[in-house]
Design a protein around this motif. Sequence first.
Motif, PDB file in Angstrom:
ATOM      1  N   GLU A   1     -38.008 -72.353 -82.239  1.00  0.00           N
ATOM      2  CA  GLU A   1     -36.955 -71.518 -82.821  1.00  0.00           C
ATOM      3  C   GLU A   1     -37.096 -71.443 -84.336  1.00  0.00           C
ATOM      4  OE1 GLU A   1     -34.603 -69.544 -81.478  1.00  0.00           O
ATOM      5  OE2 GLU A   1     -35.632 -69.939 -79.603  1.00  0.00           O
ATOM      6  N   GLU A   2     -37.457 -72.567 -84.954  1.00  0.00           N
ATOM      7  CA  GLU A   2     -37.630 -72.592 -86.410  1.00  0.00           C
ATOM      8  C   GLU A   2     -38.733 -71.637 -86.840  1.00  0.00           C
ATOM      9  OE1 GLU A   2     -39.199 -75.686 -89.797  1.00  0.00           O
ATOM     10  OE2 GLU A   2     -38.167 -76.505 -88.066  1.00  0.00           O
ATOM     11  N   GLU A   3     -39.814 -71.608 -86.091  1.00  0.00           N
ATOM     12  CA  GLU A   3     -40.923 -70.713 -86.433  1.00  0.00           C
ATOM     13  C   GLU A   3     -40.537 -69.248 -86.229  1.00  0.00           C
ATOM     14  OE1 GLU A   3     -44.785 -73.487 -85.465  1.00  0.00           O
ATOM     15  OE2 GLU A   3     -43.820 -72.421 -83.833  1.00  0.00           O
ATOM     16  N   LYS A   4     -39.709 -68.986 -85.230  1.00  0.00           N
ATOM     17  CA  LYS A   4     -39.282 -67.605 -84.999  1.00  0.00           C
ATOM     18  C   LYS A   4     -38.331 -67.126 -86.084  1.00  0.00           C
ATOM     19  CE  LYS A   4     -39.892 -67.652 -80.023  1.00  0.00           C
ATOM     20  NZ  LYS A   4     -39.254 -67.641 -78.718  1.00  0.00           N
ATOM     21  N   VAL A   5     -37.446 -68.015 -86.533  1.00  0.00           N
ATOM     22  CA  VAL A   5     -36.459 -67.634 -87.538  1.00  0.00           C
ATOM     23  C   VAL A   5     -37.067 -67.642 -88.933  1.00  0.00           C
ATOM     24  CG1 VAL A   5     -34.270 -68.296 -88.599  1.00  0.00           C
ATOM     25  CG2 VAL A   5     -34.553 -68.460 -86.136  1.00  0.00           C
ATOM     26  N   LEU A   6     -37.868 -68.648 -89.236  1.00  0.00           N
ATOM     27  CA  LEU A   6     -38.492 -68.776 -90.554  1.00  0.00           C
ATOM     28  C   LEU A   6     -40.011 -68.748 -90.417  1.00  0.00           C
ATOM     29  CD1 LEU A   6     -36.268 -71.677 -91.896  1.00  0.00           C
ATOM     30  CD2 LEU A   6     -36.091 -69.263 -92.480  1.00  0.00           C
ATOM     31  N   PRO A   7     -40.599 -67.605 -90.126  1.00  0.00           N
ATOM     32  CA  PRO A   7     -42.041 -67.566 -89.903  1.00  0.00           C
ATOM     33  C   PRO A   7     -42.873 -67.742 -91.167  1.00  0.00           C
ATOM     34  CG  PRO A   7     -41.154 -65.366 -89.841  1.00  0.00           C
ATOM     35  CD  PRO A   7     -39.985 -66.298 -89.988  1.00  0.00           C
ATOM     36  N   PHE A   8     -42.269 -67.576 -92.338  1.00  0.00           N
ATOM     37  CA  PHE A   8     -43.039 -67.668 -93.566  1.00  0.00           C
ATOM     38  C   PHE A   8     -42.630 -68.921 -94.323  1.00  0.00           C
ATOM     39  CE2 PHE A   8     -42.370 -63.140 -92.641  1.00  0.00           C
ATOM     40  CZ  PHE A   8     -43.664 -62.846 -92.265  1.00  0.00           C
ATOM     41  N   TYR A   9     -43.612 -69.664 -94.751  1.00  0.00           N
ATOM     42  CA  TYR A   9     -43.369 -70.918 -95.430  1.00  0.00           C
ATOM     43  C   TYR A   9     -43.383 -70.697 -96.934  1.00  0.00           C
ATOM     44  CZ  TYR A   9     -44.640 -72.264 -90.779  1.00  0.00           C
ATOM     45  OH  TYR A   9     -44.690 -72.364 -89.428  1.00  0.00           O
ATOM     46  N   PRO A  10     -42.528 -71.426 -97.653  1.00  0.00           N
ATOM     47  CA  PRO A  10     -42.499 -71.244 -99.107  1.00  0.00           C
ATOM     48  C   PRO A  10     -43.808 -71.716 -99.732  1.00  0.00           C
ATOM     49  CG  PRO A  10     -41.137 -73.105 -98.461  1.00  0.00           C
ATOM     50  CD  PRO A  10     -41.595 -72.437 -97.205  1.00  0.00           C
ATOM     51  N   SER A  11     -44.170 -71.084-100.811  1.00  0.00           N
ATOM     52  CA  SER A  11     -45.399 -71.439-101.507  1.00  0.00           C
ATOM     53  C   SER A  11     -45.188 -72.726-102.286  1.00  0.00           C
ATOM     54  CB  SER A  11     -45.812 -70.313-102.453  1.00  0.00           C
ATOM     55  OG  SER A  11     -46.943 -70.696-103.190  1.00  0.00           O
TER      56      SER A  11
END
Length: 111
Positions: free
Chosen positions: A14-24
């Motif tokens: 679920e975390e990957e679906k909601v937040l697919p982009f990781y902060p730089s």
Amino acid sequence: ILRLAEMCRRLETEEEKVLPFYPSSLAEGEQRDARRVLEETPAEPLAWAMRDYVGLERFWQRFNKVKLEEQALERERAALSQRNRRLRELLRQYLAGISVSQEVLGEPNPL
């Protein structure tokens, strides 16, 4: 490729679906410098070839995240395995201490 991406999407958390982009991890100034370098026209052949793969940056971020998680889980498994061996040894000593046999009577009692 699209079918494969769709199949992988079902396996995401679920975390990957909601937040697919990781902060730089780059600072603001470093991000500006990186954007400026990417916008420049490359002079070397390798730099030209790398421009074709800029779109895979997100893939490599996710791939590296998975590799880090895999290593963390492997270390945790090794630690748990070591703990399991230690607990088994303690249990074996305890059972040897409470049982009565000729072999046990000949050795010092661990209890």
